[in-house]
Design a protein around this motif. Structure first.
Motif, PDB file in Angstrom:
ATOM      1  N   SER A  94     -21.039  22.683  48.862  1.00 53.34           N
ATOM      2  CA  SER A  94     -22.088  23.626  48.436  1.00 53.34           C
ATOM      3  C   SER A  94     -23.365  22.861  48.059  1.00 53.34           C
ATOM      4  CB  SER A  94     -21.601  24.511  47.285  1.00 53.34           C
ATOM      5  OG  SER A  94     -21.247  23.739  46.197  1.00 53.34           O
TER       6      SER A  94
ATOM      7  N   LEU B 220     -18.708  31.166  53.738  1.00 51.10           N
ATOM      8  CA  LEU B 220     -19.013  30.673  52.381  1.00 51.10           C
ATOM      9  C   LEU B 220     -19.023  31.837  51.400  1.00 51.10           C
ATOM     10  CD1 LEU B 220     -21.819  27.962  52.435  1.00 51.10           C
ATOM     11  CD2 LEU B 220     -19.429  27.681  51.873  1.00 51.10           C
ATOM     12  N   SER B 265     -24.293  29.205  48.092  1.00 49.70           N
ATOM     13  CA  SER B 265     -23.729  27.879  47.796  1.00 49.70           C
ATOM     14  C   SER B 265     -23.760  27.603  46.303  1.00 49.70           C
ATOM     15  CB  SER B 265     -24.537  26.796  48.503  1.00 49.70           C
ATOM     16  OG  SER B 265     -24.480  27.002  49.855  1.00 49.70           O
TER      17      SER B 265
END
Lengths: 290, 290
Positions: A94, B220, B265
């Protein structure tokens, strides 16, 4: 030595340093970091900004680039070293996506998708590496010096403690080794070496853009460390040589550069799967990501 | 503002399919299946090719689900099952999954090209709903998302294999003593999870088109939803995905779209750092946190 051979030597030298620094945290510390490629990018962008935009000399910009990458690694490390193996990889992934977005979108500083050109070649005390051959010699010498320092570090009590923490953090903590402190320091040192590799990369190529530090580059780097072998000083050298030379055969095929780039990534992905299935400790490594 | 909320609910329900599919695989088997993003992408490309061969939505749906399920099963048999047999660490499984994702995605780019493509549906007339405008694909995304969540709930609550799935996530050893065939149950979970990813891939393809990297950002977000939902909670992952979809679309009102992946993220990083069981010292990992 032809221009191509000189360029190959430069790239091999840069990636050996980058892989060796990832090996310090992944192979010896058990912290597989997806943020390593963006720390490499921070070193490259720092040198590019200082020399190309501000016009600072290379000899001053180089250490500042190393410090910039090391400082950012300290911040990322302070956050992430508390996490164990696979959580650590995801957290640093990330961080990679975050910093990659900064490279791509902070246009006044990084140039965004247009990148930064006109980056200074290596130079010091009136000498300047203008030809590919001179750049290759300078880069190989810098890589040799870095590997010597890393090699000495790998034989030190610091890294033996790091290995003990990797294998059993609770037991190492019981004998007075603070896991977080060792992990944080090793992450910072590895980040500084990644920054050095990035600065060498930028000064060799003369132009950088965000694609050079994308997730594809991390997969290549991961394949270098995994195939070469983690937890052994020889691993990154063997891995870099194998993975640089293996796809060279694609040049002989009648395919476009874009197709060859995709074929390389397919090869690296398959190598990761195969290595984890057949030989997780790689060709010469000692740590199998257990 | 209401338009952003409805857009977010529709997008979130699409991601909820991906998140539930991922949770069905990750929670019981412990495989952090990054290659789930590749299943999503292959399904979207299958729909694209099917629409070119025979322009009907039924063909596109059947092709994307068939290709998605085949890809998911192939990954289980070729990549994960051998690692499970030799009890590889969660980190080794994660590295393999990463490699498999890159191999599949770049294979798609090699075959179909790296450029973005649209499914050529043209501009559809929007549907008016509560003072907002929704495209037919957005409405379809919401309907299929709700049906998918309902199907997963029914499977987990009312079927024997659903009970085994929850049991595998809760206490694998005890379940195996009852004589349940674990490889078959794992294959079924990969089949179900991949079909949900395929449905999400098809809807995303119809909505915004396709490109080889389309799966990673969506994955994600799905991973953040599953981690935010916490251990042993399947359906919460779906609701978390809807919440993330709304939050992301509301953020679009104040931030440029280029920062969306960065926000996801950052959320992933925060979600990981807030998990007590992820910290060094207790040293469990993704695979152990089932």
């Amino acid at each position: 030595m032809s221009m191509y051979a000189a360029h190959l030597v430069s790239m091999l030298s840069i990636y050996v340093v980058l892989a060796a620094s990832l090996n310090l945290v992944a192979g010896y510390g058990g912290m597989l970091s997806a943020a390593h490629v963006v720390l490499f990018g921070v070193g490259a962008y720092a040198l590019a900004c200082l020399t190309s935009i501000l016009g600072w000399p290379f000899l001053i910009a180089l250490p500042i680039s190393i410090v910039a990458a090391g400082s950012l690694a300290f911040v990322v490390g302070s956050l992430c070293v508390r996490l164990s193996g696979d959580f650590f990889l995801l957290a640093t992934l990330s961080v990679h996506v975050l910093l990659q977005a900064v490279f791509a979108n902070w246009i006044p500083v990084t140039g965004g998708p247009y990148g930064i050109g006109g980056i200074a070649s290596p130079s010091a005390f009136g000498w300047s590496a203008d030809s590919s051959l001179e750049k290759a010699f300078f880069t190989a010498a810098a890589a040799g010096g870095s590997l010597a320092i890393l090699g000495r570090l790998l034989r030190s009590p610091f890294v033996r403690s790091l290995q003990a923490i990797r294998d059993n953090a609770v037991a190492a903590g019981a004998v007075g080794k603070d896991p977080l402190r060792f992990r944080r320091r090793s992450f910072m040192i590895a980040g500084a070496f990644a920054g050095l590799a990035g600065a060498l990369y930028a000064s060799n190529i003369g132009y950088i853009d965000p694609h050079a530090f994308a997730l594809d580059e991390f997969v290549f780097l991961l394949a270098v460390v995994v195939v070469g072998g983690a937890g052994d000083a020889r691993g990154p050298v063997v891995g870099t040589l194998v993975l640089f030379l293996m796809p060279e055969g694609l040049r002989l095929l009648p395919i476009t550069a874009a197709a060859a780039a995709n074929a390389r990534q397919v090869l690296f992905g398959l190598l990761l799967v195969l290595a984890m299935r057949v030989r997780p400790q790689g060709l010469v490594g000692r740590y199998g990501f257990n | 503002m209401l338009q952003f909320v409805f857009n977010g609910i529709s997008a979130g329900l699409g991601v909820a399919l991906l998140a539930l599919g991922f949770a069905l695989i990750y929670r019981p088997t412990g495989v952090f299946h990054i290659a789930h993003a590749a299943v999503f992408t292959t399904s979207a490309y299958a729909a694209y090719w099917a629409l070119h061969v025979y322009p009907s939505m039924a063909t596109a749906g059947i092709a994307s689900i068939a290709v998605g399920c085949s890809t998911g099963l192939m990954l289980e048999w070729a990549v994960y099952r051998p690692l499970a047999v030799r009890q590889a660490s969660p980190l080794a499984v994660l590295v393999s999954s990463f490699g498999a994702y890159f191999a599949v995605v770049h294979l798609i780019a090699l075959v179909a090209g790296s450029e973005a493509k649209t499914l050529g549906r043209g501009l559809a007339s929007p549907i008016r709903f509560a003072g907002t405008l929704l495209t037919p694909v957005q409405a379809g995304q919401a309907v299929v998302g709700i049906l998918g969540m309902l199907a997963v709930f029914m499977y987990l609550r009312f079927t024997r294999t659903g009970q085994w799935t929850r049991a595998l996530a809760s206490n694998r050893t005890l379940l195996l003593t009852l004589g349940v065939n674990e490889p078959r149950l794992r294959a079924l979970l990969f089949l179900l999870g991949s079909s949900l990813a395929a449905a999400a891939g098809l809807l995303t393809a119809l909505d915004i088109g396709i490109h080889p990297q389309m799966g990673f950002g969506c994955f994600l977000m799905a991973a953040v939803a599953v981690i935010l939902a916490g251990p042993d909670r399947f359906m919460a992952a779906g609701w978390a995905a809807v919440g993330l979809g709304v939050a992301q679309n509301l953020a679009l009102a104040v931030l440029p779209a280029i920062w969306m992946d960065s926000i996801v993220s950052a959320l992933l990083l925060v979600a990981l750092l807030c998990r007590r069981e992820a910290l060094v010292g207790t040293l469990p990992s993704l695979g152990d946190s089932r």
